[in-house]
Design a protein around this motif. Structure first.
Motif, PDB file in Angstrom:
ATOM      1  N   TRP A 133     120.296 -10.141 -19.075  1.00 13.57           N
ATOM      2  CA  TRP A 133     120.119 -11.578 -18.871  1.00 13.57           C
ATOM      3  C   TRP A 133     119.269 -11.840 -17.630  1.00 13.57           C
ATOM      4  O   TRP A 133     118.400 -12.703 -17.637  1.00 13.57           O
ATOM      5  N   LYS A 134     119.522 -11.092 -16.559  1.00 10.75           N
ATOM      6  CA  LYS A 134     118.754 -11.283 -15.320  1.00 10.75           C
ATOM      7  C   LYS A 134     117.258 -11.074 -15.590  1.00 10.75           C
ATOM      8  O   LYS A 134     116.426 -11.862 -15.148  1.00 10.75           O
ATOM      9  N   ASP A 135     116.932 -10.029 -16.346  1.00  6.59           N
ATOM     10  CA  ASP A 135     115.531  -9.765 -16.691  1.00  6.59           C
ATOM     11  C   ASP A 135     114.967 -10.866 -17.583  1.00  6.59           C
ATOM     12  O   ASP A 135     113.854 -11.352 -17.355  1.00  6.59           O
ATOM     13  N   ARG A 136     115.721 -11.255 -18.595  1.00  6.96           N
ATOM     14  CA  ARG A 136     115.250 -12.300 -19.515  1.00  6.96           C
ATOM     15  C   ARG A 136     115.081 -13.626 -18.787  1.00  6.96           C
ATOM     16  O   ARG A 136     114.104 -14.344 -18.993  1.00  6.96           O
ATOM     17  N   ARG A 137     116.036 -13.967 -17.928  1.00  5.30           N
ATOM     18  CA  ARG A 137     115.951 -15.219 -17.185  1.00  5.30           C
ATOM     19  C   ARG A 137     114.724 -15.217 -16.274  1.00  5.30           C
ATOM     20  O   ARG A 137     114.030 -16.223 -16.148  1.00  5.30           O
ATOM     21  N   ALA A 138     114.448 -14.089 -15.628  1.00  5.08           N
ATOM     22  CA  ALA A 138     113.269 -13.991 -14.755  1.00  5.08           C
ATOM     23  C   ALA A 138     111.988 -14.241 -15.559  1.00  5.08           C
ATOM     24  O   ALA A 138     111.088 -14.944 -15.091  1.00  5.08           O
ATOM     25  N   ARG A 139     111.911 -13.688 -16.774  1.00  5.05           N
ATOM     26  CA  ARG A 139     110.737 -13.926 -17.626  1.00  5.05           C
ATOM     27  C   ARG A 139     110.675 -15.399 -18.033  1.00  5.05           C
ATOM     28  O   ARG A 139     109.601 -16.002 -18.020  1.00  5.05           O
ATOM     29  N   TRP A 140     111.812 -15.978 -18.371  1.00  5.65           N
ATOM     30  CA  TRP A 140     111.881 -17.377 -18.780  1.00  5.65           C
ATOM     31  C   TRP A 140     111.416 -18.293 -17.638  1.00  5.65           C
ATOM     32  O   TRP A 140     110.625 -19.214 -17.841  1.00  5.65           O
ATOM     33  N   VAL A 141     111.898 -18.016 -16.422  1.00  9.47           N
ATOM     34  CA  VAL A 141     111.505 -18.815 -15.259  1.00  9.47           C
ATOM     35  C   VAL A 141     110.010 -18.639 -15.000  1.00  9.47           C
ATOM     36  O   VAL A 141     109.293 -19.610 -14.740  1.00  9.47           O
ATOM     37  N   ALA A 142     109.524 -17.402 -15.091  1.00  9.86           N
ATOM     38  CA  ALA A 142     108.090 -17.143 -14.851  1.00  9.86           C
ATOM     39  C   ALA A 142     107.214 -17.853 -15.883  1.00  9.86           C
ATOM     40  O   ALA A 142     106.090 -18.273 -15.566  1.00  9.86           O
ATOM     41  N   ASP A 143     107.740 -18.043 -17.086  1.00 14.69           N
ATOM     42  CA  ASP A 143     106.999 -18.744 -18.135  1.00 14.69           C
ATOM     43  C   ASP A 143     107.102 -20.262 -18.026  1.00 14.69           C
ATOM     44  O   ASP A 143     106.605 -20.974 -18.875  1.00 14.69           O
TER      45      ASP A 143
END
Length: 163
Positions: A151-161
């Motif tokens: 989730w931490k990795d996915r959330r970081a990608r989501w925020v970056a997008d």
């Protein structure tokens, strides 16, 4: 959409989510408060803010926020010099924070169940069910750790997008 229309939209959503949360076991007023804080724009709320926003009495808010704070769904704070507590969702990563707070409970369940299984004995039906429950909670504890990392990795990608 003007402020009044937005507030009405938040209230309609709050009631829908509160019904779902209460169907899954959360007390009704706690569900309404949590749904409101999740959907509304403010960062912090006093009990008065919540009562006015939800159009309920301040007394109705008291028990709800206490339960939500105990469950780790809201954090309580107080500004220096203020007499009223405020409530907020803890952290930027709402659900990661909430789920991470569950790990110590899983560990406590495992400890208690292990003690019970030892006392009851694995040769009895109840003891075997406890052993299976222990294994289930161990699995959930391990998976929650992996899930939170993913989730931490996915959330970081989501925020970056731009999420």
């Amino acid at each position: 959409m003007d402020e009044a229309d937005n507030h009405e939209a938040v209230l309609r959503f709050t009631e829908k989510l509160a019904i779902l949360l209460s169907e899954s076991g959360m007390p009704r007023m706690s569900a309404r408060v949590f749904a409101y804080v999740l959907a509304d724009d403010a960062d912090t709320y006093t009990a008065r803010d919540l009562a006015e926003g939800l159009r309920v009495s301040p007394a109705a808010i008291s028990g709800a926020v206490r339960q939500l704070v105990q469950a780790g769904l809201l954090a309580r704070g107080r500004e220096p010099g203020e007499r009223s507590d405020f409530y907020r969702i803890d952290g930027d990563d709402v659900w990661g924070t909430i789920m991470a707070q569950r790990k110590p409970f899983l560990e406590r369940y495992i400890e208690l169940l292990t003690e019970g299984a030892r006392e009851i004995g694995a040769n009895r039906a109840g003891g075997r069910r406890l052993e299976e429950t222990i294994e289930f909670y161990r699995f959930m504890d391990e998976e929650l750790g992996h899930t939170l990392e993913r989730w931490k990795d996915r959330r970081a990608r989501w925020v970056a997008d731009g999420g």
